[in-house]
Structures are given as C-alpha cells and as structure tokens.
Design a protein around this motif. Sequence first.
Motif: not given
Length: 300
Positions: A53, A60-62, A65-67
């Motif tokens: 990101c 995927t762990s940002c 973006w994880s939300q």
Amino acid sequence: MGEPRILYITGWLRSGSTMLGNVLGELPGVLHAGELHYLWQNGILKAGTNSTCGCGADVTSCGLWSQVITSSEGEARLMTLQQRALLRTRHTRDRIAESTGRVPTAPGVAEAVGRTADVYRTLAAHGGERLVVDGSKFPAEAAALLGRADLDVRVLHMVRDPRATAFSYARAKDYIDPMSPARSSGYWTGFNLASELSGHAAPDRYLRVRHEDLCRDPRGTLARVLRFAGLDDDPPADADGNVTLSVNHTVTGNPDRLSAGPARIRADERWRTGLPPRARAAATAPALPLLGRYGYPILT
C-alpha cells in the motif's frame, strides 16, 4: 449518502496520474485509491508487481484496506479472470455499446464491475465521502462504469507527450520494468484512442487534460479538474506547484506514491536532451495519428 462520486483516470502510464491523485487526496473527503483495478491481483493474491500500500504496509494488513477487502482468494481469482476476459483495452467498444444501451451486457461484466462498485462504496464510507479517485487507466473499465446508475463516475483522460513517456520507460523504476520507445508509444496510441472512445459512453462526464498543462499551470489545471469532479475546493498546491503530500493508501501505481512530504508538480524535460534521435523517432512514429490532436509537434 447518495451515489459514490468517482473520478476514474484513464490514458497511458507515466502521464502524471499518481501525482494528480495524491494531490487531490490532500483535500478533505477525497481518497486516492491508486490503481484499484489491481487490488485483487496484487493486493489479495499477491501475484502482481507489488503488493504494498502507499502507506508502506502490505495491502491486506493496511489499516484502511483491511476494512475494505471482503473478497476471498477464490473470488479474487475469478475477478482477475473476468478483468482479463472483459475489461482489457480491446474490449472498450463492446463496453461502450453496453453502457449506451445498444447491446445487452455480456455475461460477467456486471459482476466484475459490481465488485469494483462495492469497493467504491466502502471507500466512500472510509474517507472518500466526497470523491474516490481511481487511477486504474483501463478504458474498457471506465466505459463499463459509466453505464452504472448506482455510481456518479467522471472520466479524466490524462495525456503526456509520448517522447516523455518513452524516456521515462527507458529505465527500470523499482518494481516496474523498462520498455522500448516503440512499444511504449504503441501502447500510448492504443490506450489514448480507447480512452477517447470511453468518453463516448457519456460525453458530459469526460475531460481530457495534458500533463504539460498541469505542470505549466498547476492551480488552474487542478481547479479545472476539481470543478469537473463536482468539487469547489481551492486547489491544494501553490502557483509554483508546491504541495505537501500526506501518507496515502494507493494500490499499485508509480513507485513515487510511496513518498510523502514536500513535493512539486513540475515537468521533467530530461527527455529533450536524453532521448537519442533513433529512440525519439521510434517513439514518435506510432504516435503520429494523435500528436496533432493533443497539441504535440512531430519534430522536437
């Protein structure tokens, strides 16, 4: 909340879309998502050029973006297959015909673009309530999105002199491989023609802007883009193009997206002396059909 408002940037690569998106993202309620088209391939499947990101974390762990990400790996694989089969540049005419109601929508198009629309809606609830900027640059996708009644999509077509983009592509840049001048300009012509066509799906929601004009008159060009996007904000850059960029949450795009802090919108004119005559000719020839239309001279 009404229909999410989307500014979809199209055109060929290395045309300044990352910088423009990041500058717009400095405004309240505006979220620059980067090249969202690659969320499924790069972000979820980690099968593309880069899965980082703009904030530096893995997509995927940002924290953002994880939300946002709800697709499983199986759904992400299906999405990438549908994108390749239905949303490549060669599919632009078909998607325009569907968006304008001339032909029925092909199987899979509504599902694929609907998945993108779902992400837009989530982003609108997580910082993009006024505008989501998508710099994906897939003209067929832009045409398909213009046909949706549940989104307020505006298409911004960014153009840059093909000799400048060819010079930029002559060197590898972090996770982006180099490209020959002839190949770069061949794509330049194809993508820009298709981008023009995508505007036919909704001419009142299409605007073309040259990279050179953005660099020559940053505030004036930004103001024009903002009005087109339905915003009346003061441009977030001074008359010389100076702007302070915050950390962003872009998916893929120019590696410069990973930088934050003071920046300046300015032209990179190194190609005028750094692009050898043979390379210059190779970059010019494929672009001849469009040079005059965009205000670029044949001889430089």
